[in-house]
Design an enzyme around this catalytic site. Structure first.
Site, PDB file in Angstrom:
ATOM      1  N   SER A 238      33.823  76.728  74.299  1.00 50.41           N
ATOM      2  CA  SER A 238      33.778  75.283  74.078  1.00 50.41           C
ATOM      3  C   SER A 238      32.931  74.969  72.856  1.00 50.41           C
ATOM      4  O   SER A 238      32.164  75.810  72.374  1.00 50.41           O
ATOM      5  CB  SER A 238      33.200  74.572  75.309  1.00 50.41           C
ATOM      6  OG  SER A 238      31.889  75.018  75.561  1.00 50.41           O
ATOM      7  N   PRO A 317      42.951  70.215  74.400  1.00 52.64           N
ATOM      8  CA  PRO A 317      41.762  69.524  73.881  1.00 52.64           C
ATOM      9  C   PRO A 317      41.335  68.403  74.812  1.00 52.64           C
ATOM     10  O   PRO A 317      42.158  67.751  75.449  1.00 52.64           O
ATOM     11  CB  PRO A 317      42.248  68.967  72.536  1.00 52.64           C
ATOM     12  CG  PRO A 317      43.717  68.745  72.751  1.00 52.64           C
ATOM     13  CD  PRO A 317      44.166  69.858  73.664  1.00 52.64           C
ATOM     14  N   GLY A 318      40.047  68.185  74.914  1.00 57.01           N
ATOM     15  CA  GLY A 318      39.514  67.074  75.700  1.00 57.01           C
ATOM     16  C   GLY A 318      38.399  66.396  74.936  1.00 57.01           C
ATOM     17  O   GLY A 318      38.495  65.239  74.520  1.00 57.01           O
ATOM     18  N   ARG A 365      24.124  66.896  80.196  1.00 56.47           N
ATOM     19  CA  ARG A 365      24.329  67.993  79.251  1.00 56.47           C
ATOM     20  C   ARG A 365      23.030  68.515  78.625  1.00 56.47           C
ATOM     21  O   ARG A 365      22.881  69.741  78.450  1.00 56.47           O
ATOM     22  CB  ARG A 365      25.324  67.605  78.163  1.00 56.47           C
ATOM     23  CG  ARG A 365      26.740  67.371  78.702  1.00 56.47           C
ATOM     24  CD  ARG A 365      27.753  67.197  77.571  1.00 56.47           C
ATOM     25  NE  ARG A 365      27.924  68.448  76.849  1.00 56.47           N
ATOM     26  CZ  ARG A 365      27.480  68.666  75.629  1.00 56.47           C
ATOM     27  NH1 ARG A 365      26.811  67.723  74.967  1.00 56.47           N
ATOM     28  NH2 ARG A 365      27.678  69.827  75.032  1.00 56.47           N
ATOM     29  N   CYS A 396      12.544  61.541  88.048  1.00 57.22           N
ATOM     30  CA  CYS A 396      11.329  62.279  88.389  1.00 57.22           C
ATOM     31  C   CYS A 396      11.572  63.762  88.143  1.00 57.22           C
ATOM     32  O   CYS A 396      11.653  64.568  89.068  1.00 57.22           O
ATOM     33  CB  CYS A 396      10.952  62.006  89.845  1.00 57.22           C
ATOM     34  SG  CYS A 396       9.299  62.555  90.264  1.00 57.22           S
ATOM     35  N   TYR A 426      32.179  64.533  79.139  1.00 59.56           N
ATOM     36  CA  TYR A 426      31.295  65.254  80.054  1.00 59.56           C
ATOM     37  C   TYR A 426      30.028  64.502  80.452  1.00 59.56           C
ATOM     38  O   TYR A 426      29.174  65.074  81.119  1.00 59.56           O
ATOM     39  CB  TYR A 426      30.922  66.631  79.493  1.00 59.56           C
ATOM     40  CG  TYR A 426      32.126  67.495  79.261  1.00 59.56           C
ATOM     41  CD1 TYR A 426      32.837  68.011  80.340  1.00 59.56           C
ATOM     42  CD2 TYR A 426      32.583  67.761  77.980  1.00 59.56           C
ATOM     43  CE1 TYR A 426      33.968  68.784  80.136  1.00 59.56           C
ATOM     44  CE2 TYR A 426      33.707  68.531  77.773  1.00 59.56           C
ATOM     45  CZ  TYR A 426      34.397  69.038  78.853  1.00 59.56           C
ATOM     46  OH  TYR A 426      35.521  69.798  78.658  1.00 59.56           O
TER      47      TYR A 426
END
Length: 485
Positions: A238, A317-318, A365, A396, A426
């Site tokens: 990716s 593809p995304g 991510r 937290c 994502y």
């Protein structure tokens, strides 16, 4: 509005340079309709401040025109590149990047197939009215119920990921009296990321099977009258900026493809997805049309060398379609300067922590992959020299970082609106309710209009899932006795 020059902060990563203007929007990071008007960031003709006022923050914002146009451009890039070498391409939108009913309709209207990898994603695509024949189903552990449903609705292709799945899909297809098209996911031994790729004999991962086992697996698929073998599938990684990894993987797959032709037709070859986008000014992905041409030329040359007919070549593809089309808006809650030692003699520099009202629940991510992002103040511009900041979330959790390092105007303050670009892929897909935060709404903007395409969650929504929650018995947080004390 240009700001005064500032010295680099020694705590900044080497790739991050002090900007001449900390208000400027770096090219390639933002969707195509983003601009500044009167100092305020606008997207799709709508001011960020208006979006925040109407829908609150955190807020996912999708530039509809940008998403739609990128979908068409990606499809045309592969269509044209493979037409030039004498074959066709299939482009599947990778729904795992971002999927909603509305976005599925955009992708369908752009002429893309759609790839799903769960029963839920399948349900979304069907709810959008997408023809099941234009869907592909991925996953390393599809449940029996998911396989049954996919076959029942007439899905276009199922990607077989293990030997057990061969029999499971065959049995489901036989029950429904259909011949189900399938692909076999294999591991080419190529793993790619950004500009680099590594070629090995084996891959240690949960997806697919090794090349050495593929011939027997395809023979097993062909032994079932209820299955139609369409070809091989491979995914090499990716956030890939170049074509070299795809070229190496294609060369390995074509050798296997030739072997498989001895036992029957192999009409397709699926090379997966993973095309990258820019998240920071240091990122420089190759344009998709260049990648498509290079891959098409490689496949054509490989087929010529092996004396093979050109297969239809598929891609998934995304991120490269939806990633740059999205941004996230946050409101700054607090700021604090933290002295950090950077030399053995104790010399230190200041890192400013800018805390916002979201975090790892709406963008996991950075915590999962140490991913870098960028940010800009969205509600105003400033002539104050830039300061090194770290944008932190409100959870937290010490690892709750949204943007690890960025230069913003030094007067960034509580109440400011921050925009983080390239969050279309994502972020919503990986969102959670950590610390009982509701997932933000998703708003599509286009031509000066904004509308909710995924409703945000409220505290009532979260409590409604708790089986022990009784609204009638709910108490205020402080008792009358405590208030009277």
């Amino acid at each position: 509005m240009a700001v005064s020059a500032a010295a680099p902060n020694p705590l900044a990563p080497p790739w991050l340079h002090v900007p001449a203007d900390a208000n400027a929007l770096a090219p390639g990071l933002w969707s195509r309709t983003v601009s500044r008007e009167g100092g305020t960031l606008t997207v799709g003709g709508v001011a960020a401040s208006e979006l925040a006022e109407r829908f609150g923050t955190p807020l996912y914002v999708i530039d509809e025109d940008d998403a739609r146009s990128r979908a068409v451009e990606v499809r045309r890039a592969f269509d044209d590149a493979f037409a030039e070498v004498g074959t066709a391409a299939k482009v599947y939108y990778a729904g795992k990047a971002f999927l909603s009913v509305e976005v599925a309709r955009w992708m369908d209207a752009a002429g893309l197939f759609i790839d799903v990898c769960s029963g839920g994603e399948l349900a979304v695509a069907l709810a959008a009215g997408v023809d099941p024949e234009r869907l592909g189903f991925h996953g390393n552990n599809k449940s029996l119920a998911e396989i049954e449903r996919a076959v029942e609705v007439g899905i276009g292709a199922i990607v077989i990921d293990s030997l057990q799945e061969i029999d499971r899909v065959a049995e489901a297809a036989a029950r429904h009296g259909v011949r189900q098209s399938v692909r076999l996911r294999v591991n080419s031994g190529v793993h790619a990321h950004t500009h680099a790729f590594l070629a090995t004999a084996h891959e240690d991962q949960k997806f697919g099977i090794g090349l050495e086992a593929a011939v027997d697996a395809v023979a097993r698929i062909r032994s079932h009258d209820s299955l139609a073998f369409k070809g091989l599938h491979c995914h090499i990684g990716s956030q890939i900026f170049g074509a070299d990894g795809f070229a190496e993987s294609a060369a390995r797959l074509l050798t296997l493809h030739r072997q498989l032709l001895e036992g029957g037709d192999v009409p397709e070859l699926n090379l997966g997805g993973g095309f990258g986008i820019a998240y920071t000014s240091a990122d420089d992905p190759a344009p998709i049309d260049q990648l498509a041409r290079r891959i098409a030329e490689t496949v054509a040359a490989g087929c010529e060398e092996l004396d093979l007919p050109l297969p239809v070549v598929a891609f998934e593809p995304g991120r490269s379609i939806i990633g740059t089309a999205g941004l996230t808006l946050y409101t700054v809650g607090t700021t604090k300067d933290v002295p950090v030692a950077f030399q053995d003699d104790g010399e230190s520099a200041l890192r400013r922590y800018v805390s916002v009202d979201g975090g790892m629940s709406d963008n996991a991510r950075p915590a999962l992959y140490e991913a870098d992002y960028s940010a800009r103040i969205a509600n105003r511009v400033s002539s104050v020299p830039p300061a090194l900041v770290r944008v932190a979330g409100k959870h937290c959790e010490s690892g709750d970082i949204v943007v690890d390092a960025e230069y913003l105007p030094g007067d960034v303050a509580p109440g400011d609106l921050l925009a983080v670009p390239a969050t279309g892929a994502y972020c919503f897909a990986l969102s959670s309710n950590y610390n009982y935060l509701g997932r933000p709404p998703v708003v599509a903007v286009r031509g000066g209009d904004a509308r909710v395409i995924v409703r945000g969650e409220t505290i009532d929504d979260l409590l409604a899932r708790d089986a022990a929650y009784d609204p009638a018995a709910a108490r205020p947080t402080a008792s009358k006795e405590r208030n009277q004390a």
